[in-house]
Design a protein around this motif. Sequence first.
Motif, PDB file in Angstrom:
ATOM      1  N   VAL A  36       0.556  11.087 -12.192  1.00  0.00           N
ATOM      2  CA  VAL A  36       1.170  12.056 -11.283  1.00  0.00           C
ATOM      3  C   VAL A  36       1.794  11.238 -10.158  1.00  0.00           C
ATOM      4  CG1 VAL A  36       0.793  14.028  -9.763  1.00  0.00           C
ATOM      5  CG2 VAL A  36      -0.541  13.805 -11.858  1.00  0.00           C
ATOM      6  N   ALA A  37       3.098  11.353  -9.999  1.00  0.00           N
ATOM      7  CA  ALA A  37       3.823  10.563  -9.009  1.00  0.00           C
ATOM      8  C   ALA A  37       4.257  11.456  -7.849  1.00  0.00           C
ATOM      9  CB  ALA A  37       5.031   9.899  -9.638  1.00  0.00           C
ATOM     10  N   PHE A  38       4.341  10.847  -6.674  1.00  0.00           N
ATOM     11  CA  PHE A  38       4.720  11.542  -5.453  1.00  0.00           C
ATOM     12  C   PHE A  38       5.747  10.718  -4.695  1.00  0.00           C
ATOM     13  CE2 PHE A  38       0.423  12.832  -6.443  1.00  0.00           C
ATOM     14  CZ  PHE A  38       0.416  14.184  -6.193  1.00  0.00           C
ATOM     15  N   ALA A  39       6.542  11.387  -3.879  1.00  0.00           N
ATOM     16  CA  ALA A  39       7.523  10.709  -3.032  1.00  0.00           C
ATOM     17  C   ALA A  39       7.518  11.358  -1.656  1.00  0.00           C
ATOM     18  CB  ALA A  39       8.917  10.812  -3.636  1.00  0.00           C
ATOM     19  N   ARG A  40       7.893  10.557  -0.665  1.00  0.00           N
ATOM     20  CA  ARG A  40       8.036  11.084   0.693  1.00  0.00           C
ATOM     21  C   ARG A  40       9.223  10.399   1.351  1.00  0.00           C
ATOM     22  NH1 ARG A  40       3.900  11.623   5.747  1.00  0.00           N
ATOM     23  NH2 ARG A  40       5.399  12.683   7.055  1.00  0.00           N
ATOM     24  N   ASP A  41      10.076  11.208   1.957  1.00  0.00           N
ATOM     25  CA  ASP A  41      11.252  10.708   2.677  1.00  0.00           C
ATOM     26  C   ASP A  41      10.799  10.184   4.032  1.00  0.00           C
ATOM     27  OD1 ASP A  41      13.733  10.216   3.778  1.00  0.00           O
ATOM     28  OD2 ASP A  41      14.296  12.322   3.938  1.00  0.00           O
ATOM     29  N   LEU A  42      11.151   8.965   4.352  1.00  0.00           N
ATOM     30  CA  LEU A  42      10.792   8.369   5.641  1.00  0.00           C
ATOM     31  C   LEU A  42      12.022   8.106   6.509  1.00  0.00           C
ATOM     32  CD1 LEU A  42       8.185   5.715   4.455  1.00  0.00           C
ATOM     33  CD2 LEU A  42       7.739   8.002   5.345  1.00  0.00           C
ATOM     34  N   SER A  43      13.152   8.670   6.134  1.00  0.00           N
ATOM     35  CA  SER A  43      14.395   8.337   6.826  1.00  0.00           C
ATOM     36  C   SER A  43      14.637   9.132   8.102  1.00  0.00           C
ATOM     37  CB  SER A  43      15.590   8.520   5.882  1.00  0.00           C
ATOM     38  OG  SER A  43      15.689   9.872   5.476  1.00  0.00           O
ATOM     39  N   THR A  44      13.897  10.210   8.343  1.00  0.00           N
ATOM     40  CA  THR A  44      14.122  10.986   9.561  1.00  0.00           C
ATOM     41  C   THR A  44      13.476  10.282  10.752  1.00  0.00           C
ATOM     42  OG1 THR A  44      12.141  12.320   9.255  1.00  0.00           O
ATOM     43  CG2 THR A  44      14.189  13.158   8.291  1.00  0.00           C
ATOM     44  N   PRO A  45      14.053  10.379  11.928  1.00  0.00           N
ATOM     45  CA  PRO A  45      13.493   9.704  13.106  1.00  0.00           C
ATOM     46  C   PRO A  45      12.060  10.128  13.420  1.00  0.00           C
ATOM     47  CG  PRO A  45      15.711  10.482  13.560  1.00  0.00           C
ATOM     48  CD  PRO A  45      15.310  11.034  12.224  1.00  0.00           C
ATOM     49  N   GLU A  46      11.722  11.399  13.217  1.00  0.00           N
ATOM     50  CA  GLU A  46      10.381  11.884  13.530  1.00  0.00           C
ATOM     51  C   GLU A  46       9.340  11.214  12.645  1.00  0.00           C
ATOM     52  OE1 GLU A  46      12.901  14.031  12.671  1.00  0.00           O
ATOM     53  OE2 GLU A  46      13.452  14.646  14.692  1.00  0.00           O
ATOM     54  N   MET A 103      13.241   0.961   5.357  1.00  0.00           N
ATOM     55  CA  MET A 103      12.660   1.668   4.255  1.00  0.00           C
ATOM     56  C   MET A 103      12.985   3.152   4.428  1.00  0.00           C
ATOM     57  SD  MET A 103       8.695   1.927   2.917  1.00  0.00           S
ATOM     58  CE  MET A 103       8.075   1.078   4.295  1.00  0.00           C
ATOM     59  N   ASN A 104      13.494   3.754   3.359  1.00  0.00           N
ATOM     60  CA  ASN A 104      13.886   5.164   3.415  1.00  0.00           C
ATOM     61  C   ASN A 104      12.858   6.108   2.825  1.00  0.00           C
ATOM     62  OD1 ASN A 104      16.331   4.586   4.615  1.00  0.00           O
ATOM     63  ND2 ASN A 104      17.301   4.224   2.656  1.00  0.00           N
ATOM     64  N   GLY A 105      11.963   5.597   1.998  1.00  0.00           N
ATOM     65  CA  GLY A 105      11.010   6.471   1.354  1.00  0.00           C
ATOM     66  C   GLY A 105       9.838   5.705   0.788  1.00  0.00           C
ATOM     67  N   LEU A 106       8.882   6.464   0.296  1.00  0.00           N
ATOM     68  CA  LEU A 106       7.670   5.887  -0.248  1.00  0.00           C
ATOM     69  C   LEU A 106       7.286   6.641  -1.501  1.00  0.00           C
ATOM     70  CD1 LEU A 106       5.271   3.923   0.248  1.00  0.00           C
ATOM     71  CD2 LEU A 106       4.216   5.744   1.563  1.00  0.00           C
ATOM     72  N   ALA A 117       9.707   8.320  11.022  1.00  0.00           N
ATOM     73  CA  ALA A 117       9.690   6.892  11.323  1.00  0.00           C
ATOM     74  C   ALA A 117       8.874   6.615  12.579  1.00  0.00           C
ATOM     75  CB  ALA A 117      11.115   6.368  11.484  1.00  0.00           C
ATOM     76  N   ALA A 118       9.014   7.433  13.616  1.00  0.00           N
ATOM     77  CA  ALA A 118       8.262   7.241  14.858  1.00  0.00           C
ATOM     78  C   ALA A 118       6.777   7.467  14.645  1.00  0.00           C
ATOM     79  CB  ALA A 118       8.786   8.195  15.930  1.00  0.00           C
TER      80      ALA A 118
END
Length: 56
Positions: free
Chosen positions: A34-44, A1-4, A46-47
């Motif tokens: 109102v929509a929001f997004a967050r990138d989850l692709s960085t190692p920090e 998963m790359n984002g949420l 994800a950990a």
Amino acid sequence: MNGLHLAADVRNTGAIAFYPRLGFTRIPSHDDVVAFARDLSTPEVAAAAVPGSRRR
């Protein structure tokens, strides 16, 4: 998963104030949402999402 993506009703002011504190960014959406997004692709990120993992 790359984002949420998350969405909140425009009347849900608590969620609209809270999600940016968790690192979410507002993105374009419908008039009543109102929509929001967050990138989850960085190692920090994800950990941090894995219970019991540690940041280094």
